[in-house]
Motif scaffolding. Structure first.
Motif, PDB file in Angstrom:
ATOM      1  N   ASP A  38       1.414  -1.290  -0.117  1.00 11.59           N
ATOM      2  CA  ASP A  38      -0.192  -0.197  -0.076  1.00 11.59           C
ATOM      3  C   ASP A  38       0.908   1.199   0.164  1.00 11.59           C
ATOM      4  O   ASP A  38       1.381   1.750   0.999  1.00 11.59           O
ATOM      5  CB  ASP A  38      -1.003   0.316   1.020  1.00 11.59           C
ATOM      6  CG  ASP A  38      -2.118   1.467   1.480  1.00 11.59           C
ATOM      7  OD1 ASP A  38      -1.672   2.054   0.270  1.00 11.59           O
ATOM      8  OD2 ASP A  38      -3.009   0.889   2.368  1.00 11.59           O
ATOM      9  N   LEU A  39       0.400   2.270  -1.191  1.00 12.79           N
ATOM     10  CA  LEU A  39       1.396   2.993  -1.372  1.00 12.79           C
ATOM     11  C   LEU A  39       0.683   4.146  -1.349  1.00 12.79           C
ATOM     12  O   LEU A  39       0.701   5.328  -2.665  1.00 12.79           O
ATOM     13  CB  LEU A  39       3.059   2.990  -2.288  1.00 12.79           C
ATOM     14  CG  LEU A  39       3.756   2.206  -1.813  1.00 12.79           C
ATOM     15  CD1 LEU A  39       4.969   1.963  -3.221  1.00 12.79           C
ATOM     16  CD2 LEU A  39       4.493   2.426  -1.049  1.00 12.79           C
ATOM     17  N   TRP A  73       1.348  -3.374  -6.075  1.00 12.90           N
ATOM     18  CA  TRP A  73       1.452  -2.200  -5.678  1.00 12.90           C
ATOM     19  C   TRP A  73      -0.073  -1.539  -5.794  1.00 12.90           C
ATOM     20  O   TRP A  73      -0.890  -1.294  -7.183  1.00 12.90           O
ATOM     21  CB  TRP A  73       2.253  -1.110  -6.862  1.00 12.90           C
ATOM     22  CG  TRP A  73       2.932  -2.017  -6.652  1.00 12.90           C
ATOM     23  CD1 TRP A  73       4.122  -2.839  -7.316  1.00 12.90           C
ATOM     24  CD2 TRP A  73       4.693  -2.038  -5.754  1.00 12.90           C
ATOM     25  NE1 TRP A  73       5.573  -3.865  -7.435  1.00 12.90           N
ATOM     26  CE2 TRP A  73       5.677  -2.932  -6.182  1.00 12.90           C
ATOM     27  CE3 TRP A  73       5.347  -1.585  -4.587  1.00 12.90           C
ATOM     28  CZ2 TRP A  73       7.409  -2.993  -5.874  1.00 12.90           C
ATOM     29  CZ3 TRP A  73       5.928  -1.553  -4.052  1.00 12.90           C
ATOM     30  CH2 TRP A  73       7.433  -1.910  -4.363  1.00 12.90           C
ATOM     31  N   ALA A  74      -0.096  -0.679  -4.371  1.00  6.06           N
ATOM     32  CA  ALA A  74      -1.532   0.137  -4.391  1.00  6.06           C
ATOM     33  C   ALA A  74      -0.736   2.032  -4.413  1.00  6.06           C
ATOM     34  O   ALA A  74      -0.201   2.217  -3.680  1.00  6.06           O
ATOM     35  CB  ALA A  74      -2.614  -0.604  -3.628  1.00  6.06           C
ATOM     36  N   VAL A  75      -1.454   2.722  -5.692  1.00  2.00           N
ATOM     37  CA  VAL A  75      -0.810   3.807  -5.096  1.00  2.00           C
ATOM     38  C   VAL A  75      -2.217   4.607  -5.636  1.00  2.00           C
ATOM     39  O   VAL A  75      -3.417   4.280  -6.268  1.00  2.00           O
ATOM     40  CB  VAL A  75      -0.569   3.907  -6.706  1.00  2.00           C
ATOM     41  CG1 VAL A  75       0.697   3.418  -7.147  1.00  2.00           C
ATOM     42  CG2 VAL A  75      -1.257   3.840  -8.446  1.00  2.00           C
ATOM     43  N   ALA A  76      -2.268   5.363  -5.437  1.00  2.00           N
ATOM     44  CA  ALA A  76      -3.898   6.783  -4.806  1.00  2.00           C
ATOM     45  C   ALA A  76      -3.973   6.892  -6.321  1.00  2.00           C
ATOM     46  O   ALA A  76      -3.003   7.415  -6.942  1.00  2.00           O
ATOM     47  CB  ALA A  76      -3.900   7.793  -4.541  1.00  2.00           C
ATOM     48  N   VAL A 110      -1.193   9.329 -10.993  1.00  4.35           N
ATOM     49  CA  VAL A 110      -1.058   8.379  -9.946  1.00  4.35           C
ATOM     50  C   VAL A 110      -0.079   9.576  -8.493  1.00  4.35           C
ATOM     51  O   VAL A 110       0.610   9.706  -9.046  1.00  4.35           O
ATOM     52  CB  VAL A 110      -1.383   7.483 -10.058  1.00  4.35           C
ATOM     53  CG1 VAL A 110      -1.984   6.656 -11.204  1.00  4.35           C
ATOM     54  CG2 VAL A 110       0.291   7.081 -10.634  1.00  4.35           C
ATOM     55  N   ARG A 111      -0.853   9.520  -7.621  1.00  2.00           N
ATOM     56  CA  ARG A 111       0.554   9.878  -6.571  1.00  2.00           C
ATOM     57  C   ARG A 111       0.603   8.578  -5.539  1.00  2.00           C
ATOM     58  O   ARG A 111      -0.033   7.394  -5.993  1.00  2.00           O
ATOM     59  CB  ARG A 111      -0.555  10.281  -5.432  1.00  2.00           C
ATOM     60  CG  ARG A 111       0.279  11.537  -4.552  1.00  2.00           C
ATOM     61  CD  ARG A 111      -0.333  11.501  -3.511  1.00  2.00           C
ATOM     62  NE  ARG A 111      -1.122  10.676  -2.585  1.00  2.00           N
ATOM     63  CZ  ARG A 111      -2.032  10.768  -1.668  1.00  2.00           C
ATOM     64  NH1 ARG A 111      -2.002  12.116  -0.789  1.00  2.00           N
ATOM     65  NH2 ARG A 111      -2.535   8.975  -0.598  1.00  2.00           N
ATOM     66  N   VAL A 112       1.922   8.529  -5.424  1.00  2.00           N
ATOM     67  CA  VAL A 112       2.717   7.488  -4.718  1.00  2.00           C
ATOM     68  C   VAL A 112       3.428   7.841  -3.449  1.00  2.00           C
ATOM     69  O   VAL A 112       3.871   8.994  -3.826  1.00  2.00           O
ATOM     70  CB  VAL A 112       4.110   6.755  -6.106  1.00  2.00           C
ATOM     71  CG1 VAL A 112       4.535   5.694  -4.503  1.00  2.00           C
ATOM     72  CG2 VAL A 112       3.524   6.537  -6.464  1.00  2.00           C
ATOM     73  N   THR A 113       2.679   7.667  -2.552  1.00  2.00           N
ATOM     74  CA  THR A 113       3.391   7.256  -1.303  1.00  2.00           C
ATOM     75  C   THR A 113       4.115   6.932  -0.713  1.00  2.00           C
ATOM     76  O   THR A 113       4.467   5.884  -0.480  1.00  2.00           O
ATOM     77  CB  THR A 113       2.309   7.881  -0.177  1.00  2.00           C
ATOM     78  OG1 THR A 113       1.199   8.359  -0.471  1.00  2.00           O
ATOM     79  CG2 THR A 113       2.613   8.470   1.044  1.00  2.00           C
ATOM     80  N   VAL A 155      12.658  -0.176  -5.047  1.00  2.00           N
ATOM     81  CA  VAL A 155      12.309   1.402  -5.783  1.00  2.00           C
ATOM     82  C   VAL A 155      12.973   0.309  -7.179  1.00  2.00           C
ATOM     83  O   VAL A 155      11.289   1.046  -7.936  1.00  2.00           O
ATOM     84  CB  VAL A 155      13.529   2.440  -5.525  1.00  2.00           C
ATOM     85  CG1 VAL A 155      13.668   2.770  -6.728  1.00  2.00           C
ATOM     86  CG2 VAL A 155      13.638   3.189  -3.698  1.00  2.00           C
ATOM     87  N   THR A 156      13.726  -0.493  -6.977  1.00  2.00           N
ATOM     88  CA  THR A 156      14.020  -1.109  -8.707  1.00  2.00           C
ATOM     89  C   THR A 156      12.571  -1.663  -8.899  1.00  2.00           C
ATOM     90  O   THR A 156      11.975  -1.966 -10.032  1.00  2.00           O
ATOM     91  CB  THR A 156      15.038  -1.926  -8.211  1.00  2.00           C
ATOM     92  OG1 THR A 156      15.896  -1.160  -8.387  1.00  2.00           O
ATOM     93  CG2 THR A 156      15.065  -2.440 -10.117  1.00  2.00           C
ATOM     94  N   ALA A 157      11.610  -2.342  -7.822  1.00  2.00           N
ATOM     95  CA  ALA A 157      10.245  -3.551  -8.332  1.00  2.00           C
ATOM     96  C   ALA A 157       9.415  -2.389  -8.836  1.00  2.00           C
ATOM     97  O   ALA A 157       8.720  -1.994  -9.688  1.00  2.00           O
ATOM     98  CB  ALA A 157      10.213  -4.182  -7.622  1.00  2.00           C
ATOM     99  N   LEU A 158       9.526  -1.170  -8.352  1.00  2.00           N
ATOM    100  CA  LEU A 158       7.920  -0.928  -8.241  1.00  2.00           C
ATOM    101  C   LEU A 158       8.320   0.415  -9.599  1.00  2.00           C
ATOM    102  O   LEU A 158       7.394   0.556 -10.121  1.00  2.00           O
ATOM    103  CB  LEU A 158       8.273   0.766  -6.759  1.00  2.00           C
ATOM    104  CG  LEU A 158       6.829   1.485  -7.003  1.00  2.00           C
ATOM    105  CD1 LEU A 158       5.686   1.255  -7.057  1.00  2.00           C
ATOM    106  CD2 LEU A 158       7.032   2.645  -6.122  1.00  2.00           C
ATOM    107  N   ALA A 159       9.899   0.661  -9.528  1.00  2.00           N
ATOM    108  CA  ALA A 159       9.719   1.092 -11.005  1.00  2.00           C
ATOM    109  C   ALA A 159       9.872   1.051 -11.802  1.00  2.00           C
ATOM    110  O   ALA A 159       8.938   1.268 -13.348  1.00  2.00           O
ATOM    111  CB  ALA A 159      11.188   2.502 -10.626  1.00  2.00           C
TER     112      ALA A 159
END
Length: 444
Positions: free
Chosen positions: A96-97, A395-398, A411-414, A423-427
């Motif tokens: 949850d981001l 991954w959850a983003v707003a 989209v907003r990523v907290t 970071v690498t996997a999220l990117a």
């Protein structure tokens, strides 16, 4: 015009309640047109002035909007369906981001400060008629404001930043007045303004804050107030730069009657300097919440501004809650006096996570924004598709719809709780979801 829904009532309050009930139940959909006042008055057998009064009440409650010859319609997002309702459900096992919360590991424990506050209150109980602001808190708050170059002014307290913003707007504006608001920007402010019966004039944002040309257009269009986030803007991470502050102050100097409200919620967890707009016009206020630096449940925000504005705010506050709990005030004094939060370390922690993600996305051809604070804004072509693809990838983003009026999708990523190893996997997941080359531009 209204389908099967029938508005009822003989009094203005009854007619307004009938429309509100229809909106709340979903029988009157967002954007649905309402009957012309004379037509509805004829159907109900009442004076047109009665319907006019009902519609006025509904506008002031943020339920309907009236646009001249186009008549009255249910707002696209009435106050019964706030932007918070757009939060996504985060399935089990998905990171949850999206929630916008600070990192709890960077928040101080409130146990000691609250215990000390309770002991102090026991020794000297707070009674009616005392100063609403503890002298020690006022002194510490004013010292911090002075150090950041905020003009001299009295200190008041509110129950959070949004409470302070609402009180200042209500102190000066009347239903129908226009307010220039950042777009994309804090969804709660975008909801609050119409809920007060005011009109939103969207103002584009870039990394240095509100776009000066957009602000100029809003002022030309009759904006009576301007709401600006000083640092750690939600959702884009923008921070008002020295150059942008100079541009905005020059614009505002020609409009001394405009009310300026600054939300400096980044104080305490951002290392960029404050470039205040305070004093650029006759009426101004700056709000500093303790939520992100010390914990969201510590419902306290410091408020300063010109004498007239603060006098109105405090006067109205006396007729409502009276004051912000002295227990919370004493706890904040303890936190500030003891240096419970290493501000530089917190700012550095958030900055490293934010910068790492922005850089990783740039390396994958994805444009992102995050100059300060704990959020990164990623412009996209289709935010629903991006959110859905990211959920599937874990991954959850707003969704950006929570923060937009007219701005392009995003989209907003907290990043407050993002670990370096993630970071690498999220990117990679974001790049795959956004599909570089098809992403939409950012409004600014």
């Amino acid at each position: 015009m209204l389908g099967d829904y029938r508005i009822t009532g003989r009094r203005a309050s009854e007619i307004a309640a009938s429309v509100e009930a229809g909106v709340g139940s979903g029988a009157l959909a967002p954007g649905a047109p309402l009957p012309p006042m004379r037509e509805l008055a004829g159907e109900l057998g009442v004076n047109p002035n009665t319907v006019a009064a009902a519609y006025r009440t509904l506008r002031e409650r943020g339920i309907i909007a009236t646009d001249g010859r186009r008549g009255s319609r249910v707002r696209a997002r009435p106050t019964t369906t706030p932007r918070d309702a757009l939060r996504i459900t985060v399935p089990e096992g998905v990171r949850d981001l999206a929630d916008g919360n600070p990192d709890v590991e960077l928040l101080p424990s409130l146990a000691g400060p609250l215990a000390a506050a309770a002991l102090r209150s026991a020794r000297s109980p707070v009674l009616y008629g005392q100063d609403p602001v503890a002298p020690e808190l006022a002194r510490l708050a004013r010292a911090g404001l002075d150090a950041d170059g905020v003009p001299a002014g009295p200190v008041a307290l509110a129950s959070g930043a949004l409470d302070g913003i609402e009180r200042v707007l209500a102190a000066h504006l009347r239903p129908g007045d226009a307010v220039a608001v950042e777009d994309p920007g804090w969804g709660s402010v975008l909801d609050l303004v119409p809920a007060l019966g005011l009109r939103v004039l969207p103002v584009g944002v870039d990394d240095d804050g509100p776009d000066a040309r957009a602000v100029a257009r809003a002022l030309e269009a009759g904006a009576r107030a301007l709401v600006v986030t000083s640092r750690a803007q939600n959702p884009t991470g923008a921070a008002v730069s020295a150059g942008r502050a100079a541009e905005l102050r020059a614009l505002l100097a020609r409009r001394p009657e405009v009310l300026v409200i600054e939300d400096d919620h980044g104080n305490g967890f951002v290392d960029l300097p404050l470039h205040t707009l305070g004093g650029a016009t006759r009426y101004w206020a700056l709000v500093r919440s303790t939520a992100k630096a010390y914990g969201p449940d510590l419902r306290l925000a410091v408020l300063t501004g010109d004498e007239v504005t603060l006098d109105r705010v405090r006067g109205r506050q006396r007729l409502g809650p009276g004051w912000v709990s002295r227990l919370l005030q004493y706890a904040v004094v303890e936190l500030w006096s003891s240096g419970a939060v290493d501000r530089a370390a917190v700012a550095r922690a958030y900055g490293e996570r934010r910068d790492a993600l922005v850089a990783a996305l740039a390396g994958r051809g994805v444009r992102a924004h995050g100059r300060s604070g704990m959020n990164v804004w990623v412009p996209v072509a289709d935010e629903t598709a991006v959110v859905t693809r990211l959920l599937a990838a874990g991954w959850a983003v707003a969704p950006g719809a929570r923060f937009r009026a007219e701005a392009g999708p995003g989209v907003r990523v907290t990043v407050s709780r993002l670990r370096a190893a993630e970071v690498t996997a999220l990117a990679d997941a974001l790049a795959a979801a956004v599909r570089p080359g098809a992403s939409g531009g950012r409004s600014g």
